[in-house]
Motif scaffolding. Structure first.
Motif, PDB file in Angstrom:
ATOM      1  N   LYS A  95       5.575   4.323   2.078  1.00 54.65           N
ATOM      2  CA  LYS A  95       6.060   5.478   2.842  1.00 54.65           C
ATOM      3  C   LYS A  95       6.843   5.013   4.066  1.00 54.65           C
ATOM      4  CE  LYS A  95       4.523   9.795   4.898  1.00 54.65           C
ATOM      5  NZ  LYS A  95       3.409  10.725   5.095  1.00 54.65           N
ATOM      6  N   GLU A  96       6.342   3.989   4.737  1.00 53.31           N
ATOM      7  CA  GLU A  96       6.997   3.451   5.930  1.00 53.31           C
ATOM      8  C   GLU A  96       8.396   2.906   5.613  1.00 53.31           C
ATOM      9  OE1 GLU A  96       6.076  -0.384   8.616  1.00 53.31           O
ATOM     10  OE2 GLU A  96       4.408   1.024   8.445  1.00 53.31           O
ATOM     11  N   ALA A  97       8.564   2.308   4.449  1.00 51.02           N
ATOM     12  CA  ALA A  97       9.865   1.757   4.054  1.00 51.02           C
ATOM     13  C   ALA A  97      10.911   2.857   3.870  1.00 51.02           C
ATOM     14  CB  ALA A  97       9.731   0.952   2.762  1.00 51.02           C
ATOM     15  N   ALA A 139      10.620   6.031   5.308  1.00 49.54           N
ATOM     16  CA  ALA A 139      10.592   6.962   6.445  1.00 49.54           C
ATOM     17  C   ALA A 139      11.904   7.047   7.232  1.00 49.54           C
ATOM     18  CB  ALA A 139       9.433   6.624   7.371  1.00 49.54           C
ATOM     19  N   PRO A 140      12.636   5.942   7.445  1.00 54.23           N
ATOM     20  CA  PRO A 140      13.877   6.056   8.222  1.00 54.23           C
ATOM     21  C   PRO A 140      14.937   6.954   7.572  1.00 54.23           C
ATOM     22  CG  PRO A 140      13.198   3.758   8.065  1.00 54.23           C
ATOM     23  CD  PRO A 140      12.315   4.541   7.140  1.00 54.23           C
ATOM     24  N   THR A 159       0.842  -1.198   0.000  1.00 55.94           N
ATOM     25  CA  THR A 159       0.000   0.000   0.000  1.00 55.94           C
ATOM     26  C   THR A 159       0.881   1.253   0.000  1.00 55.94           C
ATOM     27  OG1 THR A 159      -0.038   0.160   2.406  1.00 55.94           O
ATOM     28  CG2 THR A 159      -1.760  -1.199   1.369  1.00 55.94           C
ATOM     29  N   ASP A 160       0.246   2.397  -0.241  1.00 58.94           N
ATOM     30  CA  ASP A 160       0.958   3.677  -0.172  1.00 58.94           C
ATOM     31  C   ASP A 160       1.600   3.863   1.203  1.00 58.94           C
ATOM     32  OD1 ASP A 160      -0.020   4.140  -2.739  1.00 58.94           O
ATOM     33  OD2 ASP A 160      -1.490   5.642  -2.108  1.00 58.94           O
ATOM     34  N   ALA A 161       0.857   3.520   2.247  1.00 57.77           N
ATOM     35  CA  ALA A 161       1.355   3.688   3.619  1.00 57.77           C
ATOM     36  C   ALA A 161       2.582   2.812   3.873  1.00 57.77           C
ATOM     37  CB  ALA A 161       0.255   3.373   4.624  1.00 57.77           C
ATOM     38  N   GLU A 162       2.574   1.580   3.368  1.00 59.39           N
ATOM     39  CA  GLU A 162       3.712   0.679   3.559  1.00 59.39           C
ATOM     40  C   GLU A 162       4.937   1.165   2.777  1.00 59.39           C
ATOM     41  OE1 GLU A 162       1.396  -3.543   4.306  1.00 59.39           O
ATOM     42  OE2 GLU A 162       1.697  -2.847   2.250  1.00 59.39           O
ATOM     43  N   GLU A 201      12.241  12.939   5.567  1.00 60.64           N
ATOM     44  CA  GLU A 201      10.873  13.418   5.353  1.00 60.64           C
ATOM     45  C   GLU A 201      10.359  12.987   3.979  1.00 60.64           C
ATOM     46  OE1 GLU A 201       7.486  15.422   6.615  1.00 60.64           O
ATOM     47  OE2 GLU A 201       9.343  15.288   7.748  1.00 60.64           O
TER      48      GLU A 201
END
Length: 81
Positions: free
Chosen positions: A18-20, A22-23, A13-16, A26
């Motif tokens: 982004k999560e990948a 994120a570390p 998903t888009d959220a997953e 921004e």
């Protein structure tokens, strides 16, 4: 910087996505490209980051990394023709 991310799991998903990333810094936007007719993932997406250094670090670290059982292909997105 706009980053191309290929060989994504069709379930990502888009959220997953982004999560990948994120570390590394921004995230302005993370988008998995979907097929208009079937509404299923096409297996690639794009991530936008404002900080070019952070984006380059993300590309270096995530290219070839396995996420969701698939080795990602990550590089700077080329402009559309």
């Amino acid at each position: 910087m706009n980053i191309y991310v290929g060989n994504l799991s069709y379930r990502m998903t888009d959220a997953e996505l982004k999560e990948a990333f994120a570390p590394f810094g921004e995230i302005r936007r993370a988008k998995v490209v979907m097929d208009r007719e079937t509404n299923r993932s096409k297996g690639f997406g794009f991530v936008e980051m404002d900080d070019d250094t952070a984006a380059q670090n993300a590309i270096t670290e995530l290219n070839g990394k396995e996420i969701g059982g698939r080795a990602l292909r990550v590089n700077e997105a080329r402009p559309r023709d």
